[in-house]
Scaffold this active site. Structure first.
Site, PDB file in Angstrom:
ATOM      1  N   TYR A 121      32.162 135.931 -10.655  1.00 44.50           N
ATOM      2  CA  TYR A 121      33.465 135.700 -11.481  1.00 44.50           C
ATOM      3  C   TYR A 121      34.280 136.754 -11.140  1.00 44.50           C
ATOM      4  O   TYR A 121      34.002 137.933 -10.611  1.00 44.50           O
ATOM      5  CB  TYR A 121      32.954 135.715 -13.106  1.00 44.50           C
ATOM      6  CG  TYR A 121      32.492 136.869 -13.626  1.00 44.50           C
ATOM      7  CD1 TYR A 121      31.420 137.582 -13.208  1.00 44.50           C
ATOM      8  CD2 TYR A 121      33.348 137.640 -14.528  1.00 44.50           C
ATOM      9  CE1 TYR A 121      31.139 138.686 -13.725  1.00 44.50           C
ATOM     10  CE2 TYR A 121      32.986 138.866 -15.235  1.00 44.50           C
ATOM     11  CZ  TYR A 121      31.753 139.395 -14.549  1.00 44.50           C
ATOM     12  OH  TYR A 121      31.361 140.514 -15.110  1.00 44.50           O
TER      13      TYR A 121
ATOM     14  N   LYS B 244      30.061 140.703  -8.146  1.00 46.91           N
ATOM     15  CA  LYS B 244      30.194 140.509  -9.483  1.00 46.91           C
ATOM     16  C   LYS B 244      29.693 138.964  -9.902  1.00 46.91           C
ATOM     17  O   LYS B 244      30.416 138.115 -10.067  1.00 46.91           O
ATOM     18  CB  LYS B 244      31.742 140.415  -9.543  1.00 46.91           C
ATOM     19  CG  LYS B 244      32.107 140.664 -10.999  1.00 46.91           C
ATOM     20  CD  LYS B 244      33.612 141.103 -11.249  1.00 46.91           C
ATOM     21  CE  LYS B 244      34.004 141.110 -12.467  1.00 46.91           C
ATOM     22  NZ  LYS B 244      33.543 141.984 -13.422  1.00 46.91           N
TER      23      LYS B 244
ATOM     24  N   GLU C 271      26.972 153.018 -14.489  1.00 46.64           N
ATOM     25  CA  GLU C 271      28.377 152.410 -15.071  1.00 46.64           C
ATOM     26  C   GLU C 271      28.123 152.032 -16.341  1.00 46.64           C
ATOM     27  O   GLU C 271      26.870 152.164 -16.918  1.00 46.64           O
ATOM     28  CB  GLU C 271      28.891 151.313 -14.056  1.00 46.64           C
ATOM     29  CG  GLU C 271      27.969 150.319 -13.985  1.00 46.64           C
ATOM     30  CD  GLU C 271      28.330 149.329 -12.841  1.00 46.64           C
ATOM     31  OE1 GLU C 271      29.524 149.247 -12.610  1.00 46.64           O
ATOM     32  OE2 GLU C 271      27.541 148.519 -12.319  1.00 46.64           O
TER      33      GLU C 271
ATOM     34  N   LEU D 135      29.629 148.413  -9.692  1.00 46.08           N
ATOM     35  CA  LEU D 135      30.581 147.146  -9.141  1.00 46.08           C
ATOM     36  C   LEU D 135      31.808 148.034  -8.698  1.00 46.08           C
ATOM     37  O   LEU D 135      32.076 149.257  -9.392  1.00 46.08           O
ATOM     38  CB  LEU D 135      31.080 146.446 -10.539  1.00 46.08           C
ATOM     39  CG  LEU D 135      31.966 145.430 -10.106  1.00 46.08           C
ATOM     40  CD1 LEU D 135      31.309 144.185  -9.368  1.00 46.08           C
ATOM     41  CD2 LEU D 135      32.775 144.943 -11.365  1.00 46.08           C
TER      42      LEU D 135
END
Ligand code: PDD
Length: 286
Positions: A33, A150, A182, A206
């Site tokens: 996505y 992702k 993260e 990411l």
């Protein structure tokens, strides 16, 4: 208001849009996505999101659902049809369905599923949460090893968000082997003695589109940036901290695991970067 959404070539009211129960996105989280923000009715960093989408698809051996130009057209049409001034466009591509459940991928000519919808978020840029700053907790990072792709496997990040809420906080940063990876849906930074520190790119995080833009803008503003591993204790001892994402831009962090950073209000570097980022993004939006 009923949104108009996009599913596999059709623009439909959200109540009429459907995907097969055999879709691999639904059964296997076999999908990727992107979330692109909209300011002033225009798309922020569209090219970056399309490039990362292509990279995610390639890494999973998934077919591209359509060209970059076609994707841009769909984004723009949805923004217009739904009258979005400030908000988000969510895009998802899955490996589709061949009408049954099987661990093996379906035949290569199985068409991917492409879904896009908008989220109206008035006040996204002038967000009161950014004036207050976020309070975060740290949690263990138990996600899979290809976080640079992702994918829609968002169960653990969702659980992390709920752990934060339960603790009366806004979000969680994840820690693996003693180092911060993260946030649940953002990249993580702290600032000490004027130096911005963030984890370097790898398969462990990411590759944020906002991260790339913010680090470039920070360098252009003569701010020092160090890309290196860091611990949660270093972040707790920092002068300030912040996160970046397409949905929250630059979000100051004012507390980590109950420890206030600086004077407990958003720090000057985070505030400045948010300002510069918003200014530049609006200028280059398409
Ligand atoms: N999340 N890291 C993770 C785990 C993320 O989910 C995201 C984005 C980021 C920031 O990437 P970018 O700057 O490209 O948005 C980092 C999106 C916004 C979401 O899931 O809604």
């Amino acid at each position: 208001m009923t949104r108009t959404v996009y599913v596999n070539g059709d623009y439909l009211p959200e109540t009429e849009a459907t995907v097969s129960i055999f879709d691999r996105g639904f059964l296997m989280a076999d999908g990727v996505y992107e979330v692109t923000s909209v300011l002033g009715g225009k798309l922020i960093d569209f090219e970056g999101h399309v490039l990362r989408l292509q990279r995610s698809l390639e890494a999973l051996d998934m077919a591209e659902p359509c060209s970059r130009d076609a994707l841009l057209e769909i984004h723009r049409r949805l923004v217009e049809l739904n009258g979005i001034d400030e908000g988000l466009v969510y895009l998802q591509v899955t490996r589709g369905s061949d009408g049954d459940r099987d661990f093996a991928f379906p035949a290569e000519d199985t068409p991917p599923t492409l879904v896009l919808f908008t989220q109206n978020k008035p006040g996204l840029a002038d967000n009161p949460a950014a004036r207050k700053g976020a309070r975060i907790i740290s949690i263990e990072d138990i996600r899979w090893g290809r976080r640079d792709i992702k994918t829609v496997q968002l169960l653990y990040p969702s659980m992390g968000k709920m752990m934060a809420k339960k603790a009366g906080c806004d979000d969680a940063w994840m820690v693996e082997d003693g180092h911060v990876t993260e946030g649940t849906s953002n990249n993580a930074y702290f600032v000490k003695d004027g130096v911005i520190v963030t984890r370097p790119l790898s398969t462990e995080i990411l590759h944020g589109i906002t991260r790339k833009a913010v680090l470039r803008l920070a360098s252009e503003a003569q701010l020092k940036v160090e890309e290196r591993l860091f611990t949660i204790d270093e972040a707790k001892a920092a002068d300030e901290a912040f996160t970046t994402s397409a949905s929250a831009f630059v979000m100051p962090v004012v507390e980590i695991d109950g420890v206030s950073l600086g004077d407990g209000t958003p720090g000057p570097i985070a505030r400045r970067l948010r300002e510069i980022y918003l200014e530049e993004s609006v200028k280059t939006a398409i």
